[in-house]
Design a protein around this motif. Structure first.
Motif, short mmCIF file in Angstrom:
data_model
loop_
_atom_site.label_atom_id
_atom_site.label_comp_id
_atom_site.label_asym_id
_atom_site.label_seq_id
_atom_site.Cartn_x
_atom_site.Cartn_y
_atom_site.Cartn_z
N CYS A 51 0.85 -1.18 0.00
CA CYS A 51 0.00 0.00 0.00
C CYS A 51 0.89 1.24 0.00
O CYS A 51 1.76 1.39 0.85
N ARG A 53 0.23 4.05 0.83
CA ARG A 53 -0.10 4.99 1.89
C ARG A 53 0.39 4.49 3.25
O ARG A 53 1.11 5.18 3.95
N CYS A 54 0.01 3.28 3.60
CA CYS A 54 0.35 2.80 4.95
C CYS A 54 1.47 1.76 4.94
O CYS A 54 1.95 1.35 5.98
N CYS A 89 -4.39 -0.10 -0.13
CA CYS A 89 -5.23 -1.07 0.54
C CYS A 89 -6.64 -0.47 0.63
O CYS A 89 -6.83 0.73 0.46
N CYS A 92 -6.98 2.62 2.98
CA CYS A 92 -6.41 3.89 2.53
C CYS A 92 -7.12 4.39 1.29
O CYS A 92 -7.27 5.60 1.10
#
Ligand code: ZN
Ligand code: ZN
Length: 136
Positions: A51, A53-54, A89, A92
């Protein structure tokens, strides 16, 4: 008396044209699915299964939880170098869309696929449990 053949069925060709129509519709839907799947698969091939983002990592086992986001929120913009795609994901991705008021799915057609999406945001709560076991 002479009622021998009154029960014979005629085979009419009219039914067939309806089947053809069904098949055409089915094929059109399929090609749309393939197109949608196409950019996801391409993005998953180009970008790592992480992901953006995370940083959560994905494997073939839970890859269905990794989605492809369009950075400019434009589904039509699919450069083959993947520059407009971002692997996110579900969490996110959902957050990204909430932050971005102009929901990308609202911009074009194809919303009919999942009319209950907005109403059923709760499944994301369960997702936490789905995602957890992967992280030991
Ligand atoms: Zn994430
Ligand atoms: Zn998106």
């Amino acid at each position: 008396m002479g009622m021998k053949s009154s029960g014979q069925k005629k085979s009419s060709g009219e039914k067939r044209s309806k089947e053809d129509l069904d098949r055409i519709v089915a094929r059109a839907r399929q090609s749309l699915d393939e197109r949608m799947k196409g950019y996801r698969e391409q993005s998953l091939r180009i970008h790592p299964w992480v992901c953006a983002r995370c940083g959560r990592e994905f494997t073939a086992k839970n890859l269905h939880l990794l989605t492809v986001h369009h950075k400019d929120h434009n589904h039509e913009n699919n450069p083959s170098d993947g520059s407009n795609w971002e692997n996110l994901c579900l969490y996110c991705h959902d957050n990204e869309h909430r932050r971005f008021l102009d929901y990308e799915e609202g911009a074009g057609a194809g919303e009919s696929e999942e009319p209950s999406k907005a109403a059923t945001h709760k499944p994301f709560a369960k997702l936490a449990e789905l995602l957890k076991p992967e992280k030991r």
